[in-house]
Design a protein around this motif. Sequence first.
Motif, short mmCIF file in Angstrom:
data_model
loop_
_atom_site.label_atom_id
_atom_site.label_comp_id
_atom_site.label_asym_id
_atom_site.label_seq_id
_atom_site.Cartn_x
_atom_site.Cartn_y
_atom_site.Cartn_z
N MET A 1 0.81 -1.22 0.00
CA MET A 1 0.00 0.00 0.00
C MET A 1 0.85 1.26 0.00
N LEU A 2 2.14 1.13 0.25
CA LEU A 2 3.00 2.31 0.44
C LEU A 2 2.98 3.27 -0.75
N PRO A 3 3.10 2.81 -2.01
CA PRO A 3 3.09 3.78 -3.12
C PRO A 3 1.81 4.61 -3.19
N THR A 4 0.68 3.99 -2.87
CA THR A 4 -0.59 4.72 -2.91
C THR A 4 -0.69 5.73 -1.78
N LEU A 5 -0.20 5.37 -0.60
CA LEU A 5 -0.37 6.21 0.59
C LEU A 5 0.77 7.19 0.81
N TRP A 6 1.88 7.02 0.11
CA TRP A 6 3.05 7.87 0.36
C TRP A 6 2.74 9.37 0.29
N PRO A 7 2.01 9.85 -0.74
CA PRO A 7 1.73 11.30 -0.79
C PRO A 7 0.99 11.81 0.44
N HIS A 8 0.23 10.97 1.09
CA HIS A 8 -0.53 11.38 2.28
C HIS A 8 0.29 11.21 3.55
N LEU A 9 1.20 10.24 3.55
CA LEU A 9 2.06 10.02 4.71
C LEU A 9 2.97 11.22 4.94
N ILE A 10 3.52 11.77 3.86
CA ILE A 10 4.48 12.87 4.01
C ILE A 10 3.81 14.18 4.42
N LYS A 11 2.48 14.22 4.35
CA LYS A 11 1.74 15.42 4.75
C LYS A 11 1.32 15.39 6.23
N LEU A 12 1.52 14.27 6.89
CA LEU A 12 1.12 14.17 8.29
C LEU A 12 2.01 15.05 9.16
N ARG A 13 1.39 15.74 10.10
CA ARG A 13 2.11 16.60 11.03
C ARG A 13 2.62 15.78 12.22
N PRO A 14 3.65 16.28 12.93
CA PRO A 14 4.18 15.55 14.10
C PRO A 14 3.11 15.19 15.12
N LYS A 15 2.17 16.10 15.35
CA LYS A 15 1.10 15.83 16.32
C LYS A 15 0.24 14.66 15.86
N THR B 1 -15.87 5.69 10.59
CA THR B 1 -14.90 5.24 9.61
C THR B 1 -15.51 5.34 8.22
N ARG B 2 -14.77 5.94 7.30
CA ARG B 2 -15.32 6.11 5.97
C ARG B 2 -14.20 5.99 4.94
N VAL B 3 -14.59 5.81 3.70
CA VAL B 3 -13.62 5.81 2.62
C VAL B 3 -13.38 7.26 2.20
N PRO B 4 -12.13 7.72 2.19
CA PRO B 4 -11.86 9.11 1.82
C PRO B 4 -12.12 9.38 0.35
N ARG B 5 -12.33 10.64 0.03
CA ARG B 5 -12.68 10.99 -1.34
C ARG B 5 -11.58 10.63 -2.33
N TRP B 6 -10.32 10.81 -1.89
CA TRP B 6 -9.24 10.52 -2.84
C TRP B 6 -9.22 9.05 -3.21
N LEU B 7 -9.64 8.17 -2.30
CA LEU B 7 -9.65 6.73 -2.61
C LEU B 7 -10.81 6.40 -3.51
N ARG B 8 -11.95 7.11 -3.34
CA ARG B 8 -13.11 6.84 -4.19
C ARG B 8 -12.85 7.24 -5.63
N ARG B 9 -12.05 8.32 -5.81
CA ARG B 9 -11.78 8.77 -7.17
C ARG B 9 -10.83 7.83 -7.91
N ARG B 10 -9.89 7.28 -7.16
CA ARG B 10 -8.89 6.44 -7.80
C ARG B 10 -8.74 5.12 -7.02
N PRO B 11 -9.78 4.28 -7.06
CA PRO B 11 -9.67 3.04 -6.29
C PRO B 11 -8.56 2.14 -6.82
N LYS B 12 -7.74 1.65 -5.92
CA LYS B 12 -6.67 0.74 -6.30
C LYS B 12 -6.71 -0.48 -5.39
N PRO B 13 -6.41 -1.63 -5.92
CA PRO B 13 -6.42 -2.82 -5.08
C PRO B 13 -5.24 -2.80 -4.12
N PHE B 14 -5.48 -3.36 -2.92
CA PHE B 14 -4.36 -3.51 -1.99
C PHE B 14 -4.56 -4.78 -1.16
#
Length: 316
Positions: free
Chosen positions: A62-76, A303-316
Amino acid sequence: MAHTESAMTARQSWIGTIQIISAAVCWGTLGIFSTYLNQSGFSGWQITILRIVSAAFLVLVMLPTLWPHLIKLRPKQWLGLALQSLIGVLGMSLCYFFAVIYVGAGPAVALLYTAPVFSLLFSAVLLQEPITRQSALLALVAVFGVGLTMAGDGAQVNWGIGLGLLAGVCYSLYGVLGKRAMHYAHPAPLVFFTSIIISAGALLLLPETYRTYGQLSTLPLATWGYALGLSLIGTVVPFALYMKALEKLPATRASVFTIFEPLTAIALALLLLHQALSWIQYVGVVLILLAALLNAMLNGTTTRVPRWLRRRPKPF
C-alpha cells in the motif's frame, strides 16, 4: 435509465454486503489460528508478534498509494497515530490472544465486543461526545451480558476475563484515538497502514521477535500456514474487503454485518476446538452481541472511505 441505475445500485449493495460479511468471517478466524499456534508452542506475546509483523510486510504494497498522504502528516498526528497503534493494535492483539488462551475463542471474542461500551466513555472524555439514554442502556445490557458470560458452569473470574475486557478497551481506543489524531476526517487505509507499521516497528526492536520467527522456522509448514492465516486471512484481507464494502454501503449498515465476526468465532470454536459454552454463557454472549448490534444500528461508525480513494480506487 433510472431503472438501470437502480439495478446497478442494488447489485453494488449486494456485493458490498457479501464483502462485509466475508470480512467479518475472516476476522472471526483469529481465535482459531491463535489457538492452533498456542498448541504449537507459541505464547500469546509471540502470537501477537506473528500477527502484526507478518501483516506489516504484507501491507507494504500500500505504500506507493499512501506515500503522498504520509508525508503530509504533522508531528502531532504521528504522535496520535503512534498512541492508537500501540494501544489499539498492539495492546488489543496482546490482550485478545492471551484471553483466547485462558477462556477460549468464544468468550474472548464476546468480551472483545464490549468495545462499544468503552467507546461511549472514551468518546465522552476525549472527544466531548454526549452519551444518550439509548447508548447508556445498551452499555448496561452489555455489562449484564459480561456478568452472565462469567457466571456459566465452570466459568470463573480469572485473567482471561480481565484480559478480554481489556482487549475491548484497547479496541475501542483504536477508533477514538484515530478520530482525535486525524480530526474526524481520517482516511481509513492510511490509519490502518500506519497502525500496523508503527506497532511492527516497535516489535522489530525486541529480541523476542527474532526468537519467535526462529522458532517458527523449525516447525512444520502447517504452523507457517497458521501464522500466515493469522496475518493474511485474519488481518489484511478482511480490512481490504471492509474498505471495498464501504465504497458500496453506508457505514452504519456495514457495521451491522460485522456481527458475523463473533458468530464465526464462536461457531468455529465449537466445531474445530470443541469449546462449548453453558446455556447461561450463551445468553450472556447474545446480550453482548445484541448491544453491539443495536449500537451499530443507532450510532453507526465514523470510519469512511476518503474521497481521494473513491476517485482512484486501487487494489491492496
